[in-house]
Design a protein around this motif. Structure first.
Motif, PDB file in Angstrom:
ATOM      1  N   PHE A 149      23.393 -58.650 -50.003  1.00 22.61           N
ATOM      2  CA  PHE A 149      21.942 -58.697 -49.771  1.00 22.61           C
ATOM      3  C   PHE A 149      21.628 -58.576 -48.282  1.00 22.61           C
ATOM      4  O   PHE A 149      20.770 -57.785 -47.870  1.00 22.61           O
ATOM      5  CB  PHE A 149      21.367 -60.008 -50.320  1.00 22.61           C
ATOM      6  N   VAL A 162      13.638 -55.565 -50.049  1.00 22.53           N
ATOM      7  CA  VAL A 162      14.094 -56.753 -50.786  1.00 22.53           C
ATOM      8  C   VAL A 162      14.610 -56.351 -52.166  1.00 22.53           C
ATOM      9  O   VAL A 162      15.648 -56.847 -52.627  1.00 22.53           O
ATOM     10  CB  VAL A 162      12.955 -57.781 -50.904  1.00 22.53           C
ATOM     11  N   ALA A 175      17.991 -54.500 -51.772  1.00 19.52           N
ATOM     12  CA  ALA A 175      19.049 -55.462 -51.441  1.00 19.52           C
ATOM     13  C   ALA A 175      19.369 -56.351 -52.631  1.00 19.52           C
ATOM     14  O   ALA A 175      20.534 -56.657 -52.903  1.00 19.52           O
ATOM     15  CB  ALA A 175      18.614 -56.298 -50.240  1.00 19.52           C
ATOM     16  N   GLY A 176      18.340 -56.775 -53.365  1.00 15.13           N
ATOM     17  CA  GLY A 176      18.570 -57.611 -54.529  1.00 15.13           C
ATOM     18  C   GLY A 176      19.339 -56.891 -55.615  1.00 15.13           C
ATOM     19  O   GLY A 176      20.207 -57.477 -56.272  1.00 15.13           O
ATOM     20  N   ASN A 177      19.042 -55.610 -55.802  1.00 14.54           N
ATOM     21  CA  ASN A 177      19.753 -54.822 -56.805  1.00 14.54           C
ATOM     22  C   ASN A 177      21.247 -54.763 -56.504  1.00 14.54           C
ATOM     23  O   ASN A 177      22.093 -55.056 -57.368  1.00 14.54           O
ATOM     24  CB  ASN A 177      19.153 -53.420 -56.862  1.00 14.54           C
ATOM     25  N   ALA A 237      22.916 -56.688 -54.483  1.00 18.02           N
ATOM     26  CA  ALA A 237      23.493 -58.030 -54.452  1.00 18.02           C
ATOM     27  C   ALA A 237      23.891 -58.475 -55.853  1.00 18.02           C
ATOM     28  O   ALA A 237      24.965 -59.069 -56.051  1.00 18.02           O
ATOM     29  CB  ALA A 237      22.488 -59.009 -53.845  1.00 18.02           C
ATOM     30  N   GLY A 249      27.419 -61.748 -53.211  1.00 14.32           N
ATOM     31  CA  GLY A 249      26.013 -61.395 -53.379  1.00 14.32           C
ATOM     32  C   GLY A 249      25.201 -61.601 -52.113  1.00 14.32           C
ATOM     33  O   GLY A 249      24.369 -60.759 -51.744  1.00 14.32           O
ATOM     34  N   ILE A 250      25.442 -62.709 -51.432  1.00 11.15           N
ATOM     35  CA  ILE A 250      24.705 -62.999 -50.192  1.00 11.15           C
ATOM     36  C   ILE A 250      25.044 -61.982 -49.109  1.00 11.15           C
ATOM     37  O   ILE A 250      24.162 -61.480 -48.398  1.00 11.15           O
ATOM     38  CB  ILE A 250      25.018 -64.431 -49.718  1.00 11.15           C
ATOM     39  N   ALA A 286      19.742 -55.281 -46.773  1.00  5.46           N
ATOM     40  CA  ALA A 286      18.419 -55.530 -46.205  1.00  5.46           C
ATOM     41  C   ALA A 286      18.407 -55.242 -44.706  1.00  5.46           C
ATOM     42  O   ALA A 286      17.463 -54.646 -44.180  1.00  5.46           O
ATOM     43  CB  ALA A 286      17.994 -56.973 -46.481  1.00  5.46           C
TER      44      ALA A 286
END
Length: 280
Positions: free
Chosen positions: A46, A11, A14-16, A18, A42-43, A50
């Protein structure tokens, strides 16, 4: 292909990426950070990262052992610095730019990726019984004060340079100088060292996670009158362990001898140092 459930590292990674995608898309002409194209980027980033990470068994340890997350942090830091410098030449306040704030958030999440990945390196090594030697030691007092003096002088020089230079982005040097002035507070603390088959794990005593350095990033070791020195390409960054803190110097140097010898041999070896037998 085996797929597993995502965990904290997946997570965070992926967040980084995104956040980086959102900042990149939001900096395009006519596109804002909170507009559909940027949010969609971004979505997608991510979900893709992920999804890819969950198809790998140990992406956290792989990234940490190969140092890829360090390269990611370095690139993001340079992009952030470049964005601030460029925006300082434009009308308005660069500190209020949504892209800058998004890149700063990405850098914070990227730092969490770095910490979690490095922590899991030592956890997995301990669980697998791969720790060949470990010791805890502080640096000799003389070394500590030399490093502190270097950082203090560099911090003052950078801050003065930021005040004297009249070029775009010079005001950002004050933040860099402030970091250099604060860093000496962390110099001299005891470090915990662990010799692993493929590298050295170093952690400041009491901290959650440390740093994994493959043997390729270390150049050897030597024993002086007052310290065991594990050398790096940049002498100032070498690791100094006070001899008085080492309970069994012979065991530590023997483990380092084996580790550096294994690192210089061909790569067709198992992680425990045994030679791979037979080829077709």
């Amino acid at each position: 292909m085996v797929r597993r459930l995502p965990d904290v590292f997946d997570v965070l990674l992926a967040g980084n990426l995104a956040l980086v995608a959102v900042a990149a898309a939001g900096s395009l002409p006519g596109v804002g950070i909170f507009e559909p194209p940027a949010l969609a980027a971004g979505i997608l980033a991510f979900g893709a990262v992920a999804g890819f990470a969950t198809t790998r068994e140990d992406p956290d340890v792989v990234l940490a052992r190969r140092g890829w997350h360090v390269a990611s942090l370095a690139v993001q830091s340079l992009v952030l610095f470049g964005a601030v410098v460029w925006l300082s030449t434009q009308p308005g306040d660069p500190a209020l730019s949504p892209s800058v704030w998004t890149l700063m958030a990405a850098l914070v999440v990227g730092l969490a990726v770095y910490v979690v990945g490095n922590r899991r390196v030592i956890d997995r090594a301990e669980a697998a019984g791969e720790v060949r030697a470990r010791w805890t030691a502080s640096a000799p007092r003389r070394r500590t004060w030399v490093v502190r003096a270097v950082f203090l002088v560099a911090g003052v020089a950078v801050i003065v340079g930021g005040l004297v230079l009249h070029v775009p982005g010079a005001e950002s040097l004050a933040a860099v100088g402030g970091f250099l002035l604060i860093w000496p507070l962390f110099v001299g603390r005891s470090r915990e060292y662990a010799v692993l088959p493929d590298g050295l794990y170093v952690r400041q005593r009491g901290s959650y996670a440390g740093e994994f350095l493959p043997w390729s990033r270390l150049t050897g070791y030597r024993v002086t009158d007052d310290a065991l020195v594990v050398e790096r390409w940049i002498p100032l960054l070498a690791f100094h362990s006070k001899l008085g803190d080492l309970a069994d110097l012979d065991a530590v140097t023997a483990a380092l001898d084996r580790a550096f010898a294994s690192a210089d041999e061909p790569a067709d070896r198992d992680p425990d140092g045994s030679t791979v037998s037979g080829t077709d």
